[in-house]
Scaffold this active site. Structure first.
Site, PDB file in Angstrom:
ATOM      1  N   CYS A 138       0.806  -1.224   0.000  1.00 38.29           N
ATOM      2  CA  CYS A 138       0.000   0.000   0.000  1.00 38.29           C
ATOM      3  C   CYS A 138       0.838   1.271   0.000  1.00 38.29           C
ATOM      4  CB  CYS A 138      -0.908   0.011   1.218  1.00 38.29           C
ATOM      5  SG  CYS A 138       0.038  -0.060   2.739  1.00 38.29           S
ATOM      6  N   ASP A 151       2.422   2.484   2.572  1.00 36.78           N
ATOM      7  CA  ASP A 151       2.465   3.118   3.885  1.00 36.78           C
ATOM      8  C   ASP A 151       3.858   2.959   4.503  1.00 36.78           C
ATOM      9  OD1 ASP A 151      -0.093   3.901   3.629  1.00 36.78           O
ATOM     10  OD2 ASP A 151      -0.967   2.340   4.879  1.00 36.78           O
ATOM     11  N   CYS A 168      -2.633   3.257   7.784  1.00 36.25           N
ATOM     12  CA  CYS A 168      -4.032   3.061   8.149  1.00 36.25           C
ATOM     13  C   CYS A 168      -4.186   2.748   9.641  1.00 36.25           C
ATOM     14  CB  CYS A 168      -4.601   1.920   7.332  1.00 36.25           C
ATOM     15  SG  CYS A 168      -3.918   0.348   7.845  1.00 36.25           S
ATOM     16  N   CYS A 177      -1.210  -5.191   6.829  1.00 35.64           N
ATOM     17  CA  CYS A 177      -0.864  -3.985   7.583  1.00 35.64           C
ATOM     18  C   CYS A 177      -0.002  -4.324   8.798  1.00 35.64           C
ATOM     19  CB  CYS A 177      -2.116  -3.261   8.055  1.00 35.64           C
ATOM     20  SG  CYS A 177      -3.286  -2.973   6.735  1.00 35.64           S
TER      21      CYS A 177
HETATM   22 FE1  FES Z   1      -1.233   0.259   4.394  1.00 35.65          FE
HETATM   23 FE2  FES Z   1      -2.719  -0.745   6.231  1.00 35.65          FE
HETATM   24  S1  FES Z   1      -3.381  -0.121   4.280  1.00 35.65           S
HETATM   25  S2  FES Z   1      -0.609  -0.422   6.304  1.00 35.65           S
END
Ligand code: FES
Length: 126
Positions: free
Chosen positions: A34, A36, A64, A108
């Site tokens: 994602c 992140d 998230c 995640c």
């Molecule tokens: Fe990226 Fe959860 S959607 S860490």
């Protein structure tokens, strides 16, 4: 999507969130799924047996709610532990301690333990 109460608690009131200005070790990990990002800061000291332990820990997560909850739980799990013990904590254990995560959110949890491990590896390389 169903989150456990524990996930929601850690998401709403994360433990050990922020920056450690005088950290002995820092790591940054990114989630390829994602994009992140998580940063982990460790303060390392010695226990009464002379072993290196995590005296303090903080995290910053650009991610998230599940990433924030798993980071918070991971920092709780390794705080006070020796570096060897902290290296043995797995992403799966972090998710289990939170009462599990919805399947679509399991990726995640891949950031938290990895970030702790990477910070320890960076420290040991110094
Ligand atoms: Fe990226 Fe959860 S959607 S860490």
């Amino acid at each position: 999507m169903q989150y456990s109460k524990k996930v929601l608690d850690h998401f709403i009131k994360p433990h050990n969130q922020g920056e450690l200005k005088d950290a002995d070790a820092v790591s940054t990990v990114g989630n390829p799924r994602c994009g992140d990002i998580m940063k982990m800061y460790l303060k390392i000291g010695k226990n009464e047996k002379g072993e290196e332990v995590i005296k303090d820990i903080r995290f910053q997560t650009l991610g998230c709610g599940a990433a924030i909850a798993t980071s918070s739980m991971a920092t709780d799990l390794v705080k006070g532990k020796t570096l060897d013990e902290a290296m043995r904590i797995t992403n799966q254990e972090v998710a289990e301690e939170l009462g599990g995560l919805p399947k679509t959110k399991l990726h995640c949890s891949n950031l938290a333990a990895d970030a702790v491990h990477k910070a320890i590896e960076n420290y040991r390389k110094k």
